[in-house]
Motif scaffolding. Structure first.
Motif: not given
Lengths: 491, 491
Positions: A366, A370, A393-400, A427, A443-445, A484, B362, B398-402, B487-488
């Protein structure tokens, strides 16, 4: 109710002690006639609260209270530890100790922060000399673990043990000197270096800055981890300390410094050093020590890079110099083909990114993603100046997804597809490859924010236009396989 | 085709130069009559390949070739830089320089790794003295940036400039001495400290290990980042360098070390030091320097903690001592209520976890979640011994929500719900809270693996039974809000 520490003298050193005790859950009582003492200690506490609690990975106990008292008698009532940090004048210290004897509970340890006086000089003439020890700390007291504990035969063994236990409980390392000596141990080294530095400045060989650079870009980085003897043990190689001393011993007699009096390298002295070095470091081979040293150096240098300071700032400057040849660009206008995913990282896996499983650890994936996101932001104009002006920009959500392993020193590329980019939203889909193998995707939102209000808001028209242009150029790319997807859906 | 460096003498230092040149894309040609030279340089290259490329965040150029040659003439043909690292004997070096003059291209720089000789001593009697400079590096040469560049009036200005440019291009910091002096700058300090250390061992004040600890738990951590003068500038506080020198100047005359000859602190010398210090560090206030120092110290100490070394090992031991009082446990049998999410972290946000947006960055959320995962693994018996025996869990997804921000020094708790735990699979849902606020969630899917084959396989029956027990105890808990979401889907 926590234990009680009385702080006698609240300057930089006394304030550092106050912070270390309080943040480790002690009640702290300060006596200092300086009307500014409260402000000064408050400033030290403020620094300490930011830095000390996160030094480790476990929360410290609840912070203790810090109160200010008008008399020594009031400050030391019920104290388990009394720390004296008044100015370095023996007459003044002796006067303070006389008063302490009248009020300090007999069970307490009285530690002196003196950097120069021997404990016997402080104990002379006291009613209970066994209570007084030297506990000499190093600035900043709340972060550096070293404390020199110097005692005499007047100190009871149980009191010395209790002193060690209390200092260890504060996260410190009590270095108990085998016997007292002027200036203890560490300050003798500092003094030797300071004196040599004064000669170098006086004789116009180097400036203060050049001297500092000679330390912090070189042996300072070694000493932070291994000190002097262990460093030389590694330098001596498999032949060991005896060989090192034999090889470099003659230099001591050369005119390398202004000050020439050196001990004779008798067989006894060489044996003592070689045997002590074996006891200290013999559990590791030289090859192991080299690996450990390198891992530590990479960690220290990268820590300094994060702060853009010292040898770490040099490294960042070097990165900037080699970046153009790496294929990375800083603005999307420099891209030759806007329709393909963007090269957002080309770097080697740092040694400090490995974990106990012997491969890159998950959080560093990450970190790499990042940094890649930061580069995409930079490419659309959301660069350091833009952020300094108050938006980001702030990251709200991440999927690795972790698909394959990656090893130290291996070069990884990240290529990034803009999935969505409009208004406040961005995104991104990153693919990380090592030698062509896909090792991970991210994947980053992200949401664009105002750094003043900490709320989301649209970017400037320039940034939004650049992002939209990139998103539209990528719209024709096929959707990444895992786009997604949630973890549940992946099963 | 890259530039060519000839390495004359391939010991630890010559090998380090070879590695630094080759990993920065130079072709390296080695001359060393030692039949072991190839093996020795190969070992240095192996260490360097692991550590140097990941020092920065940008990939280095493609590695250059390293070849071995039987004659100096062959090794230096076409060279842009020649680095001499033969043993420290002037007669030997002068013989080598005589031969170099016959074969080295006139445009090349010849650098000497000598730690003791002055360049004028090496240049004496040579046909082209202007080609020879001292370029004194520090071990390990491939990681430490310092190189002392010492020249004389015989060196042409353009050659000195080219030397600086080449060394800078290798990621080094050429410290160009204002004039030559025996042992240059850094080794004079090392010598002063080494001599004082010999006295301390001889007189039985401290052992080699205690002396190393006095350095690496104290001032070594300061010198790695700020050196000597800047450290004292901070210690002197707002009153500045003049005040510091006035306050501590008298100590120089005290019997603190064996060696007493000191320069007079004339007004001229004090002015020179204070003015140079202003030029060096005056851009930052003392308060700023304190903050920078603390951030650097936290970074250095945490880097050492990751390697469980030096002051970082002390910090880990302290964590272990305070852990029981924090509410954290190491085995699920110690949990009072198995039906509730498990407390898997209670820690403060380290200063080094902040980013340019002023909040926890993050990747450090994932570092905290990964540490929390490690604790859950430990709780079910997948601890350090289990991993050392050859099995572990790898994170696959991994799925992270901030959800909210988190600041330095703030205590965060992580509580973990086991979503799935059976056979090779483990699925965890972490919730991170700071002062009761939910700041982030992390959903993690892991697979149990054999560390030998790197393939997934079921855990031992004991570990699986423990995991199943915890998963069944958590089965009655409501599903977390974001469980399984992609995320989607969240949009």
């Amino acid at each position: 109710m926590g234990k009680i520490a009385a702080i006698i003298g609240g300057g930089v050193i006394g304030g550092g002690w106050a912070a270390r005790f309080a943040l480790n859950g002690w009640q702290v009582r300060v006596f200092d006639p300086d009307p500014e003492a409260k402000r000064k200690i408050g400033e030290v506490m403020e620094n300490a609260r930011l830095s000390l609690p996160g030094l480790g990975n476990v929360a410290l106990p609840q912070e203790g209270s810090v109160t200010f008292h008008d008399t020594i008698a009031e400050a030391v009532a019920g104290a388990d530890w009394v720390q004296e940090s008044v100015p370095e004048r023996l007459d003044l210290k002796q006067k303070v100790y006389g008063e302490l004897m009248a009020h300090v509970p007999e069970g307490a340890v009285i530690g002196s922060s003196t950097s120069g006086y021997k404990p016997s000089e402080l104990q002379a003439g006291l009613a209970r000399p066994g209570q007084v020890v030297v506990a000499h700390p190093f600035n900043p007291v709340y972060l550096l673990p070293l404390v020199e504990l110097v005692t005499t035969e007047a100190n009871e063994a149980e009191r010395v043990d209790r002193a060690k236990e209390i200092l260890t409980g504060l996260g410190m390392y009590p270095l108990h000197l085998r016997r007292e000596i002027d200036a203890h141990v560490a300050d003798r080294f500092l003094e030797a270096v300071w004196r040599e530095a004064l000669w170098l400045v006086r004789d116009g060989i180097a400036t203060t800055e050049e001297i500092d650079n000679a330390i912090r870009y070189g042996f300072g980085l070694r000493w932070a981890q291994m000190g002097l003897f262990e460093t030389y043990r590694v330098a001596g190689g498999e032949a060991g300390m005896r060989h090192f001393i034999a090889q470099f011993g003659p230099c001591l007699k050369w005119p390398w410094t202004k000050l020439m009096d050196v001990p004779d390298l008798t067989d006894d002295l060489i044996d003592a050093i070689a045997d002590q070095s074996d006891a200290q470091s013999g559990a590791h081979s030289i090859r192991e020590l080299e690996r450990i040293r390198d891992a530590n150096l990479v960690g220290i240098l990268r820590a300094l890079s994060r702060e853009n300071w010292g040898a770490g700032a040099l490294q960042k400057a070097h990165d900037d110099r080699i970046e153009p040849a790496s294929g990375l660009v800083r603005h999307m206008d420099e891209l030759s083909d806007l329709s393909q995913p963007v090269l957002s990282a080309r770097r080697a896996v740092p040694l400090e990114w490995l974990d106990y499983n012997g491969h890159m650890t998950e959080s560093r994936y990450l970190e790499a993603f990042a940094d890649a996101t930061d580069r995409v932001m930079q490419m659309i104009g959301c660069d350091a100046d833009y952020i300094a002006a108050g938006q980001s920009y702030f990251t709200a959500e991440t999927h690795i997804r972790h698909i394959d392993e990656s090893k130290a020193g291996e070069v990884i590329d990240i290529r990034t597809q803009v999935i969505e980019g409009k208004g406040k939203k961005m995104r991104l889909f990153h693919e990380m490859r090592a030698g062509g193998r896909l090792v991970a995707t991210g994947e980053h939102f992200l949401l664009h924010v105002n750094l003043e209000t900490r709320r989301s808001e649209p970017p400037t028209p320039q940034v939004e236009a650049a992002l939209v242009k990139l998103a539209e150029a990528h719209a024709a790319l096929p959707a990444p396989e895992a786009l997604g997807r949630g973890i549940g859906a992946a099963r």
